[in-house]
Motif scaffolding. Sequence first.
Motif: not given
Length: 112
Positions: A18-28, A30-32
């Motif tokens: 995954l690219t361009n994933v923003e900070g401030g969120q959890t890995l969960l 991101v997965a969902v």
Amino acid sequence: MYTIQISFEEEGLMPISLTNVEGGQTLLEVAVNNNIPLQHQCGGVCSCTTCHVYVEKGMARIREMNRREEDYLGRVKGANMESRLACQSLLLEDRGEISIRIPDQRRYLKNT
Ligand code: FES
């Protein structure tokens, strides 16, 4: 922005990048948000262990573990120093690379 590499212990699942994933969120989160199979039976409130992942790279870019997460991880078979609960793994407002490995999730689905 983050680049997140995700591999799976379950046979037949190919790694995902995954690219361009923003900070401030959890890995969960991101997965969902990316339709990545990761169980979260308590809904992400640190009351189960089904979102257990191994952070193989980039642990310093994730918020530190608190006592509650540590307690729950103590119940996970196969947990090690790379273990985190994805719902508690908040990406810091930063950028970089993170690699995680998701344990075989089928163990949680056997009796459902
Ligand atoms: S979803 Fe239950 S502990 Fe993370």
